[in-house]
Design a protein around this motif. Structure first.
Motif, short mmCIF file in Angstrom:
data_model
loop_
_atom_site.label_atom_id
_atom_site.label_comp_id
_atom_site.label_asym_id
_atom_site.label_seq_id
_atom_site.Cartn_x
_atom_site.Cartn_y
_atom_site.Cartn_z
N LEU A 206 0.81 -1.22 0.00
CA LEU A 206 0.00 0.00 0.00
C LEU A 206 0.85 1.27 0.00
CD1 LEU A 206 -2.86 1.23 0.16
CD2 LEU A 206 -2.65 1.12 2.66
N ILE A 207 1.89 1.30 0.82
CA ILE A 207 2.67 2.53 0.97
C ILE A 207 3.62 2.67 -0.21
CG2 ILE A 207 4.15 3.88 2.48
CD1 ILE A 207 1.32 3.28 3.56
N GLN A 208 3.13 3.38 -1.22
CA GLN A 208 3.85 3.66 -2.45
C GLN A 208 3.69 5.15 -2.76
OE1 GLN A 208 5.45 1.21 -4.04
NE2 GLN A 208 4.37 -0.72 -3.70
N PRO A 209 4.52 5.72 -3.64
CA PRO A 209 4.40 7.15 -3.94
C PRO A 209 3.00 7.56 -4.40
CG PRO A 209 6.47 6.31 -4.78
CD PRO A 209 5.71 5.11 -4.29
N GLU A 210 2.36 6.72 -5.23
CA GLU A 210 1.03 7.08 -5.73
C GLU A 210 0.01 7.16 -4.60
OE1 GLU A 210 2.90 4.59 -6.75
OE2 GLU A 210 3.49 5.08 -8.81
N PHE A 211 0.11 6.23 -3.65
CA PHE A 211 -0.80 6.26 -2.51
C PHE A 211 -0.56 7.51 -1.67
CE2 PHE A 211 -1.21 5.55 2.07
CZ PHE A 211 -2.57 5.31 2.17
N LEU A 212 0.69 7.86 -1.46
CA LEU A 212 1.00 9.03 -0.64
C LEU A 212 0.48 10.32 -1.28
CD1 LEU A 212 4.62 8.16 0.54
CD2 LEU A 212 2.46 7.84 1.77
N THR A 213 0.51 10.39 -2.60
CA THR A 213 -0.03 11.57 -3.28
C THR A 213 -1.54 11.68 -3.05
OG1 THR A 213 1.71 11.52 -4.96
CG2 THR A 213 -0.33 12.67 -5.52
N LEU A 214 -2.25 10.54 -3.11
CA LEU A 214 -3.68 10.54 -2.81
C LEU A 214 -3.93 10.92 -1.36
CD1 LEU A 214 -4.92 7.30 -4.63
CD2 LEU A 214 -5.41 9.67 -5.27
N ALA A 215 -3.15 10.35 -0.46
CA ALA A 215 -3.31 10.64 0.96
C ALA A 215 -3.09 12.12 1.24
CB ALA A 215 -2.35 9.80 1.79
N ALA A 216 -2.05 12.69 0.62
CA ALA A 216 -1.75 14.11 0.83
C ALA A 216 -2.90 14.99 0.39
CB ALA A 216 -0.46 14.48 0.09
N LYS A 217 -3.55 14.61 -0.70
CA LYS A 217 -4.68 15.41 -1.20
C LYS A 217 -5.80 15.48 -0.17
CE LYS A 217 -7.47 13.38 -4.13
NZ LYS A 217 -8.84 13.38 -3.54
N CYS A 218 -6.01 14.40 0.56
CA CYS A 218 -7.14 14.32 1.49
C CYS A 218 -6.80 14.82 2.89
CB CYS A 218 -7.65 12.89 1.56
SG CYS A 218 -8.27 12.26 -0.02
N LEU A 219 -5.51 14.92 3.21
CA LEU A 219 -5.11 15.34 4.55
C LEU A 219 -4.98 16.86 4.64
CD1 LEU A 219 -2.33 12.67 5.24
CD2 LEU A 219 -4.46 12.92 6.55
N LYS A 220 -5.36 17.40 5.78
CA LYS A 220 -5.15 18.81 6.04
C LYS A 220 -3.66 19.07 6.28
CE LYS A 220 -9.66 19.36 8.27
NZ LYS A 220 -10.38 19.64 9.53
N PRO A 221 -3.18 20.27 5.98
CA PRO A 221 -1.79 20.60 6.34
C PRO A 221 -1.56 20.40 7.84
CG PRO A 221 -2.69 22.25 4.86
CD PRO A 221 -3.84 21.36 5.24
N GLY A 222 -0.48 19.74 8.17
CA GLY A 222 -0.18 19.46 9.57
C GLY A 222 -0.71 18.14 10.07
N ALA A 223 -1.63 17.51 9.30
CA ALA A 223 -2.16 16.21 9.70
C ALA A 223 -1.07 15.16 9.60
CB ALA A 223 -3.35 15.83 8.82
N VAL A 224 -1.17 14.12 10.44
CA VAL A 224 -0.13 13.10 10.52
C VAL A 224 -0.61 11.79 9.91
CG1 VAL A 224 1.22 11.66 12.11
CG2 VAL A 224 1.01 14.12 12.51
N ASN B 218 8.00 -1.23 14.01
CA ASN B 218 8.43 0.14 13.74
C ASN B 218 7.22 1.03 13.46
OD1 ASN B 218 11.46 0.17 13.71
ND2 ASN B 218 11.13 -1.46 12.21
N ASP B 219 7.21 2.20 14.10
CA ASP B 219 6.19 3.22 13.85
C ASP B 219 6.82 4.34 13.02
OD1 ASP B 219 3.51 3.10 15.84
OD2 ASP B 219 5.19 1.87 16.49
N LEU B 220 6.04 4.86 12.10
CA LEU B 220 6.46 6.01 11.30
C LEU B 220 5.38 7.07 11.38
CD1 LEU B 220 7.01 3.13 9.50
CD2 LEU B 220 8.47 4.75 8.27
N LEU B 221 5.74 8.27 11.77
CA LEU B 221 4.81 9.38 11.87
C LEU B 221 5.31 10.52 10.98
CD1 LEU B 221 4.56 7.82 14.79
CD2 LEU B 221 3.13 9.79 15.32
N PHE B 222 4.58 10.76 9.89
CA PHE B 222 4.97 11.80 8.95
C PHE B 222 3.85 12.85 8.84
CE2 PHE B 222 8.34 9.01 7.97
CZ PHE B 222 9.27 9.70 7.19
N ASP C 216 11.82 5.04 3.37
CA ASP C 216 12.41 5.60 2.15
C ASP C 216 11.37 6.36 1.33
OD1 ASP C 216 14.85 4.52 2.83
OD2 ASP C 216 14.68 2.78 1.49
N VAL C 217 10.21 5.75 1.12
CA VAL C 217 9.19 6.35 0.26
C VAL C 217 8.61 7.61 0.91
CG1 VAL C 217 6.92 5.98 -0.77
CG2 VAL C 217 8.63 4.18 -0.89
N LEU C 218 8.33 7.54 2.20
CA LEU C 218 7.79 8.71 2.89
C LEU C 218 8.80 9.85 2.94
CD1 LEU C 218 5.88 6.84 5.73
CD2 LEU C 218 4.87 8.65 4.33
#
Length: 262
Positions: A179-197, A254-258, A213-215
């Protein structure tokens, strides 16, 4: 009740009944493929799991799905804040049996959790947990989270996103299903508010390395850790039974918070 058909041919005994697979297993409950074939398909990062449903889970699906369930059918747009009466909303992708989701909802009643999965027993279990614990801040969505992000969510409508223990697809030829791929992150970014984790967790170290690496490379996200590495497990993420079993086997979690930038 689901439509039943009597078969008296094709080698089946007279009177034997089979369910029409195009209809829900539970009246008024989640359907097998809510988006159907009407929307662009991608490589799925999940495998629909229609395993055995207990009596209690089935009862919860029948009674509570019309109240708290949501089909990801790709039609129309959704403003999560309206769904939760104005609460900030976190999207959780893949919740298993829902125990951790219910714990987080109980600990933070001021945040709505839109929990997405395709596991029918887990959907029923989470609905039952929400009812028994009086959790009004949980909604259960059925279907492909990619379609939800790409076609249904209002941009900038999410206050956070959680992806806990996604399928690691360990074989190299299956890495494209992660799931965690560049294309997914672009979609996620569109839906997240600035500052959202965006909070990810995995007990599969090679996948954790790929996530990091991808994040780290994605322009819409920045690591909340000053050293650019993994984060300690936040207190709000419960230690799940699945996670405990992995730790007992020597797995490293491992936890990742971006943070969404911009």
């Amino acid at each position: 009740m689901s439509k039943l058909q009597n078969h008296t041919h094709d080698g089946q005994a007279p009177g034997r009944q089979t369910r029409d697979r195009s209809e829900p297993r539970f009246p008024g409950g989640p359907v097998a493929d809510p988006a159907g074939s009407h929307h662009e398909r991608r490589i799925r990062s999940f495998q629909p799991r229609r395993s055995r449903v207990t009596t209690g889970q089935g009862d919860a699906l029948q009674r509570l799905w019309p109240l708290w369930g949501f089909e990801i059918d790709g039609h129309g747009t959704l403003d999560p804040a309206e769904m939760f009466g104005g609460l900030p909303v976190v999207l959780e992708i893949g919740f298993g049996m829902g125990e951790a989701t219910a714990q987080m909802a109980a600990a933070d009643p001021g945040t709505g959790i839109l929990a997405v999965d395709v596991h029918t027993p887990g959907q029923g279990n989470l609905l039952g947990l929400a009812e028994r614990n009086g959790l009004s801040n949980v909604r259960v969505a059925n279907g492909d989270a990619i379609i939800l992000l790409r076609e249904m969510l209002v941009p900038g409508s999410l206050d956070g996103m959680r992806v806990y223990f996604p399928d690691p697809w360990p074989k190299k030829r299956h890495h494209k299903r992660r799931l965690i791929q560049p294309e997914f992150l672009t979609l996620a970014a569109k839906c997240l508010k600035p500052g959202a984790v965006l909070h990810c967790a995995t007990d599969w170290e090679p996948y954790a390395e790929q996530m990091l690496d991808v994040l780290s490379a994605h322009p819409d996200f920045e690591n909340t850790q000053e050293d650019g590495g993994y984060a300690p497990r936040p207190a709000f993420r419960p230690l799940t039974r699945f996670e405990g079993q992995g730790l007992d086997k020597g797995h490293v979690v491992n936890d990742l918070l971006f943070r969404r930038v911009g």
